[in-house]
Design a protein around this motif. Sequence first.
Motif, PDB file in Angstrom:
ATOM      1  N   CYS A  90       0.822  -1.205   0.000  1.00 27.41           N
ATOM      2  CA  CYS A  90       0.000   0.000   0.000  1.00 27.41           C
ATOM      3  C   CYS A  90       0.860   1.261   0.000  1.00 27.41           C
ATOM      4  O   CYS A  90       1.758   1.413   0.824  1.00 27.41           O
ATOM      5  CB  CYS A  90      -0.928  -0.003   1.215  1.00 27.41           C
ATOM      6  N   GLY A  92      -0.885   4.291  -0.150  1.00 27.65           N
ATOM      7  CA  GLY A  92      -1.827   5.361   0.180  1.00 27.65           C
ATOM      8  C   GLY A  92      -1.152   6.336   1.140  1.00 27.65           C
ATOM      9  O   GLY A  92      -0.048   6.077   1.637  1.00 27.65           O
ATOM     10  N   THR A  93      -1.819   7.436   1.422  1.00 28.24           N
ATOM     11  CA  THR A  93      -1.191   8.503   2.225  1.00 28.24           C
ATOM     12  C   THR A  93      -0.717   8.006   3.588  1.00 28.24           C
ATOM     13  O   THR A  93       0.438   8.233   3.966  1.00 28.24           O
ATOM     14  CB  THR A  93      -2.189   9.672   2.405  1.00 28.24           C
ATOM     15  N   ALA A  94      -1.577   7.315   4.313  1.00 27.15           N
ATOM     16  CA  ALA A  94      -1.205   6.869   5.666  1.00 27.15           C
ATOM     17  C   ALA A  94      -0.006   5.918   5.612  1.00 27.15           C
ATOM     18  O   ALA A  94       0.945   6.047   6.398  1.00 27.15           O
ATOM     19  CB  ALA A  94      -2.389   6.195   6.337  1.00 27.15           C
ATOM     20  N   CYS A  95      -0.033   4.999   4.685  1.00 22.20           N
ATOM     21  CA  CYS A  95       1.072   4.038   4.579  1.00 22.20           C
ATOM     22  C   CYS A  95       2.343   4.721   4.113  1.00 22.20           C
ATOM     23  O   CYS A  95       3.436   4.408   4.584  1.00 22.20           O
ATOM     24  CB  CYS A  95       0.685   2.884   3.649  1.00 22.20           C
ATOM     25  N   CYS A 132      -4.344   2.516  -0.702  1.00 22.27           N
ATOM     26  CA  CYS A 132      -5.250   2.305   0.429  1.00 22.27           C
ATOM     27  C   CYS A 132      -6.002   0.979   0.365  1.00 22.27           C
ATOM     28  O   CYS A 132      -6.840   0.745  -0.501  1.00 22.27           O
ATOM     29  CB  CYS A 132      -6.255   3.438   0.608  1.00 22.27           C
ATOM     30  N   LEU A 133      -5.693   0.155   1.323  1.00 26.33           N
ATOM     31  CA  LEU A 133      -6.367  -1.136   1.461  1.00 26.33           C
ATOM     32  C   LEU A 133      -7.429  -1.061   2.551  1.00 26.33           C
ATOM     33  O   LEU A 133      -7.976  -2.074   2.961  1.00 26.33           O
ATOM     34  CB  LEU A 133      -5.335  -2.226   1.780  1.00 26.33           C
ATOM     35  N   GLY A 134      -7.713   0.146   3.014  1.00 29.47           N
ATOM     36  CA  GLY A 134      -8.797   0.335   3.977  1.00 29.47           C
ATOM     37  C   GLY A 134      -8.425  -0.040   5.399  1.00 29.47           C
ATOM     38  O   GLY A 134      -9.314  -0.290   6.219  1.00 29.47           O
ATOM     39  N   ALA A 135      -7.157  -0.089   5.708  1.00 29.18           N
ATOM     40  CA  ALA A 135      -6.738  -0.427   7.077  1.00 29.18           C
ATOM     41  C   ALA A 135      -5.689   0.588   7.528  1.00 29.18           C
ATOM     42  O   ALA A 135      -4.668   0.223   8.119  1.00 29.18           O
ATOM     43  CB  ALA A 135      -6.193  -1.846   7.111  1.00 29.18           C
ATOM     44  N   CYS A 136      -5.958   1.855   7.271  1.00 29.58           N
ATOM     45  CA  CYS A 136      -4.980   2.928   7.497  1.00 29.58           C
ATOM     46  C   CYS A 136      -4.488   2.988   8.944  1.00 29.58           C
ATOM     47  O   CYS A 136      -3.352   3.380   9.192  1.00 29.58           O
ATOM     48  CB  CYS A 136      -5.573   4.271   7.114  1.00 29.58           C
ATOM     49  N   ILE A 141       0.679  -1.089   5.490  1.00 29.93           N
ATOM     50  CA  ILE A 141       0.013  -2.374   5.262  1.00 29.93           C
ATOM     51  C   ILE A 141       0.637  -3.121   4.084  1.00 29.93           C
ATOM     52  O   ILE A 141       0.946  -2.537   3.054  1.00 29.93           O
ATOM     53  CB  ILE A 141      -1.479  -2.130   4.922  1.00 29.93           C
TER      54      ILE A 141
HETATM   55  S1  FES Z   1      -3.289   4.193   3.126  1.00 25.59           S
HETATM   56 FE1  FES Z   1      -2.595   2.169   3.310  1.00 25.59          FE
HETATM   57  S2  FES Z   1      -4.305   1.156   4.150  1.00 25.59           S
HETATM   58 FE2  FES Z   1      -5.004   3.183   3.843  1.00 25.59          FE
END
Ligand code: FES
Length: 165
Positions: A90, A92-95, A132-136, A141
Amino acid sequence: MRVKTEPESVHIGSSLQKRILKVLSGFESNSANLIPTLQALQYTIGYLPKEAIVAAAEKLGVPVSHAYGVATFYHQFRLKPAGRHQVYLCFGTACHVKGASSVFNAFLKVAGMSEGEATSKDGRFTLNKVRCLGACSMAPIVKIDSNIYGRMNPSDIRKVSSKYR
Ligand code: FES
């Protein structure tokens, strides 16, 4: 009585040809069907071999070079067989904020892959970068097949990937 047999490659070729023809029979000869046709071929075969791209182009009346262009442009298409395990890293922003890049680099090292390479040389892993895999809340992740691993760090990668042969 002696039964005449054909070489193995002929069986593989005709089996592939049959699957290609079966998929193509579900589509009208219209260039607008190129992407759905390639998607259906990949879904059935697992990837897009040269024969499938050429056959799709011929059926839909588009230049083979155009069909290749589409197949190589979109990340959803794979021109080589997938590895035994699908790895989703992942970004995504959080990851990303929590260190996805270092996890990614650690995975490349463990799998013996270079950046931009989709499948490891031993056929073990196919790498997919996702958003984003929905587990931010558990970032960063990594998902391998259907298993999700959270709060990954580079040193976890070797241990986790060793579970997949
Ligand atoms: S950004 Fe990685 S799970 Fe949401």
